[in-house]
Scaffold this active site. Sequence first.
Site, mmCIF file in Angstrom:
data_model
loop_
_atom_site.group_PDB
_atom_site.id
_atom_site.type_symbol
_atom_site.label_atom_id
_atom_site.label_comp_id
_atom_site.label_asym_id
_atom_site.label_seq_id
_atom_site.Cartn_x
_atom_site.Cartn_y
_atom_site.Cartn_z
ATOM 1 N N LYS A 50 47.381 19.287 34.110
ATOM 2 C CA LYS A 50 47.338 20.614 34.736
ATOM 3 C C LYS A 50 45.899 21.033 34.939
ATOM 4 O O LYS A 50 45.072 20.927 34.022
ATOM 5 C CB LYS A 50 48.037 21.632 33.811
ATOM 6 C CG LYS A 50 48.194 23.006 34.434
ATOM 7 C CD LYS A 50 49.391 23.071 35.352
ATOM 8 C CE LYS A 50 49.440 24.330 36.194
ATOM 9 N NZ LYS A 50 48.595 24.235 37.410
ATOM 10 N N LYS A 89 42.121 23.709 26.787
ATOM 11 C CA LYS A 89 42.539 25.081 27.118
ATOM 12 C C LYS A 89 44.063 25.243 27.029
ATOM 13 O O LYS A 89 44.569 26.208 26.470
ATOM 14 C CB LYS A 89 42.067 25.409 28.542
ATOM 15 C CG LYS A 89 41.865 26.872 28.814
ATOM 16 C CD LYS A 89 41.598 27.149 30.282
ATOM 17 C CE LYS A 89 40.279 26.639 30.791
ATOM 18 N NZ LYS A 89 39.989 27.105 32.161
ATOM 19 N N LYS A 113 41.826 17.952 36.668
ATOM 20 C CA LYS A 113 40.982 18.738 37.592
ATOM 21 C C LYS A 113 40.727 17.888 38.822
ATOM 22 O O LYS A 113 40.686 16.666 38.739
ATOM 23 C CB LYS A 113 39.642 19.076 36.923
ATOM 24 C CG LYS A 113 38.932 20.278 37.488
ATOM 25 C CD LYS A 113 39.611 21.553 37.042
ATOM 26 C CE LYS A 113 38.758 22.757 37.094
ATOM 27 N NZ LYS A 113 39.247 23.819 36.229
ATOM 28 N N ASP A 168 41.125 26.822 42.100
ATOM 29 C CA ASP A 168 39.883 26.814 41.320
ATOM 30 C C ASP A 168 38.805 27.360 42.258
ATOM 31 O O ASP A 168 39.134 28.151 43.155
ATOM 32 C CB ASP A 168 39.594 25.382 40.833
ATOM 33 C CG ASP A 168 38.640 25.347 39.650
ATOM 34 O OD1 ASP A 168 39.089 25.535 38.521
ATOM 35 O OD2 ASP A 168 37.427 25.134 39.859
ATOM 36 N N THR A 227 43.575 35.473 35.786
ATOM 37 C CA THR A 227 42.383 35.001 35.072
ATOM 38 C C THR A 227 41.540 36.201 34.643
ATOM 39 O O THR A 227 41.123 36.301 33.475
ATOM 40 C CB THR A 227 41.570 34.034 35.955
ATOM 41 O OG1 THR A 227 42.459 33.077 36.511
ATOM 42 C CG2 THR A 227 40.490 33.323 35.158
ATOM 43 N N ASN A 269 37.568 35.565 43.387
ATOM 44 C CA ASN A 269 38.850 36.059 42.881
ATOM 45 C C ASN A 269 38.742 36.543 41.433
ATOM 46 O O ASN A 269 39.204 37.627 41.075
ATOM 47 C CB ASN A 269 39.890 34.949 43.027
ATOM 48 C CG ASN A 269 41.201 35.315 42.373
ATOM 49 O OD1 ASN A 269 41.633 36.459 42.474
ATOM 50 N ND2 ASN A 269 41.807 34.385 41.687
ATOM 51 N N SER A 322 49.847 30.248 35.455
ATOM 52 C CA SER A 322 50.295 29.047 36.175
ATOM 53 C C SER A 322 51.503 28.453 35.466
ATOM 54 O O SER A 322 52.454 28.007 36.106
ATOM 55 C CB SER A 322 49.188 27.998 36.227
ATOM 56 O OG SER A 322 48.358 28.205 37.336
HETATM 57 N N1 GLU Z 1 41.372 26.592 37.705
HETATM 58 C C1 GLU Z 1 41.845 27.384 36.620
HETATM 59 C C2 GLU Z 1 41.187 26.978 35.319
HETATM 60 O O1 GLU Z 1 40.107 26.422 35.315
HETATM 61 C C3 GLU Z 1 43.361 27.428 36.559
HETATM 62 C C4 GLU Z 1 44.050 26.116 36.366
HETATM 63 C C5 GLU Z 1 45.557 26.208 36.508
HETATM 64 O O2 GLU Z 1 46.068 27.276 36.748
HETATM 65 O O3 GLU Z 1 46.179 25.159 36.362
HETATM 66 O O4 GLU Z 1 41.662 27.285 34.261
#
Ligand code: GLU
Length: 422
Positions: free
Chosen positions: A69, A93, A105, A145, A189, A220, A363
Site C-alpha cells: 500500500k 506506517k 510506493k 501522493d 492526511t 492538498n 485509504s
Molecule cells: N501517499 C500517502 C502516504 O504517503 C498515502 C498513501 C495511501 O493512502 O496509500 O502516506
Amino acid sequence: MSKKNQLEEVQNLIKKASKKAGLDDLTLARFIEADRVVEVSLPIEMDNGNVQTFTGYRVQDSNARGPYKGGLRFHPGVSLEELKTLALVMTIKSALLDIPFGGGKGGIVVNPKELSQGELEKLTRAFAVSLYDVIGPKIDVPAPDVNTTPQIMSWFLGEYSKIKGEHTPAVITGKAISDGGSEGRDEATGLGGVYALLEILKKLGKDPTGMTVAVQGFGNVGKSVASYLQKEGFKVVALSDSQGGIYIPEGMREMEAVAQCKEERGTLAGCYCIGSVCDIKNKEKLNGQDLKGDKILELPVDVMVPSALGGAITQRNVGDVKTRIVLEMANGPMTKDAEECLEKKDVVIVPDILANAGGVTVSYFEWFQNMHGEKWSKHEVFEKLKGKMEKATGEVFDLHKRHKVNMREAAYIVALKRLRES
Ligand code: GLU
C-alpha cells in the site's frame, strides 16, 4: 543529502529500533529491502504529435501484514532510491496505525504541470496498463501522493477495470467519490495530523488556543492542515508554496479564499496581491510581508508544519529554525543531523510516520468500503480516523516516555513490535 543516504538513514533507524522491539534478523531482513521493484517505460503521443517516453516505477516493500500500500507521485525528482525509502516507510506506517496493509510506493519522473490534461490522462492510463500484472485489491493498492489527484486515481481505476472487464474500485484509493472514493479521503492526511498534534499537546498539558502556525507547502495536505488547525483555534500566520510565501503576524484571514485563489492560479503568489500583502477580498493593506524561497521555515512560530517535499530542514538551515514544535506532514522533511540539533533545543517533533498517517488510514477505510460494498458518511470516517490517530499517538507518546527515546524512534518501535507479530 543524497537519496541513497536517505534510505540508509531510515534503514539504520529501523535496525536500531528493531533491537528494542525484539525483532529477529530474518523478520527484519524480510522488509528492510524491497520485495520487488518494477520499472516501466511509458511512451506517450504528446499534443504536438511528438512521442515522449517517461519512466515509471512501483516499489513493493513488504506484504507481511496485507497488500502492498502506498502512493504514486508524479514529480521530476522521482528516483528509485527515494521510492525504496518511501515504500519502506509505508510498511512501518501501516503497522503503526495497525491497518492490514504492507508498504509500497511508486511514481513517474515527470512534471505534471507541464502536461495538458489530455497528456496527463494518457500517461496515467499507460501507467495502469504497465502495472496491471503486479497490482490488485489483494495484491497492491496504490493511492495519491505528491502531485497526484482523485482525478488521476479515477483514470487509473478506469483503465484497470477496462482490462479486468469489471469495475474494481478497491484496486486504488483516493479516487473521486463518484468512482467509489471515500468521503473525507481528501482531507484525511491534514486532519489526521491535527488529531495527532492535539493529542500530543493534551499529553504535554499545553493549550492550543492562539498558538501560531506556519505551513510550508500548500498542496492538498498543506491546505487541509492549515484550515483544520485554524478551526481548532490555532493562529495560522504564514503559508508558502514552491514559489514563495506570505507572513501575516496577526493571523491569516479568509483561508478558503486563499485556497480557491491558489487553485485558480496554481500558485500562492499574488493571492495576497502581487509584491505586497493585502486583504484578498477588500484589497486593504495588511501588516505582513512576502517570503522568498523557504524563509517561512525561519519564522518565530509555535508550530512549524513542513508539508511539501522531503529534506526541507537540514544542517544548512536548522540554525535559523525558531519554532517550538514541528508537525511533519511531508515524508522525511528533516535530516537526522537537523533533528539532533532541534532536540538539543527541546523542540517537540511529531514524526512523519505518525503525523501524516491519516491519509493511508482513510485509504484503508475506502478500500474496506469498496471490498464490502459499504458507503460511510464523512462524520463516520472522521470519527474512525480520530480514534485511530489518538490511539497510535497515545502509544507513541507513552513509549517515548517509558523508553526515553524520541517520538520518531518510539513510533518505529511500536510499528516493529506489530511487524514482529505478523
Ligand atoms: N501517499 C500517502 C502516504 O504517503 C498515502 C498513501 C495511501 O493512502 O496509500 O502516506
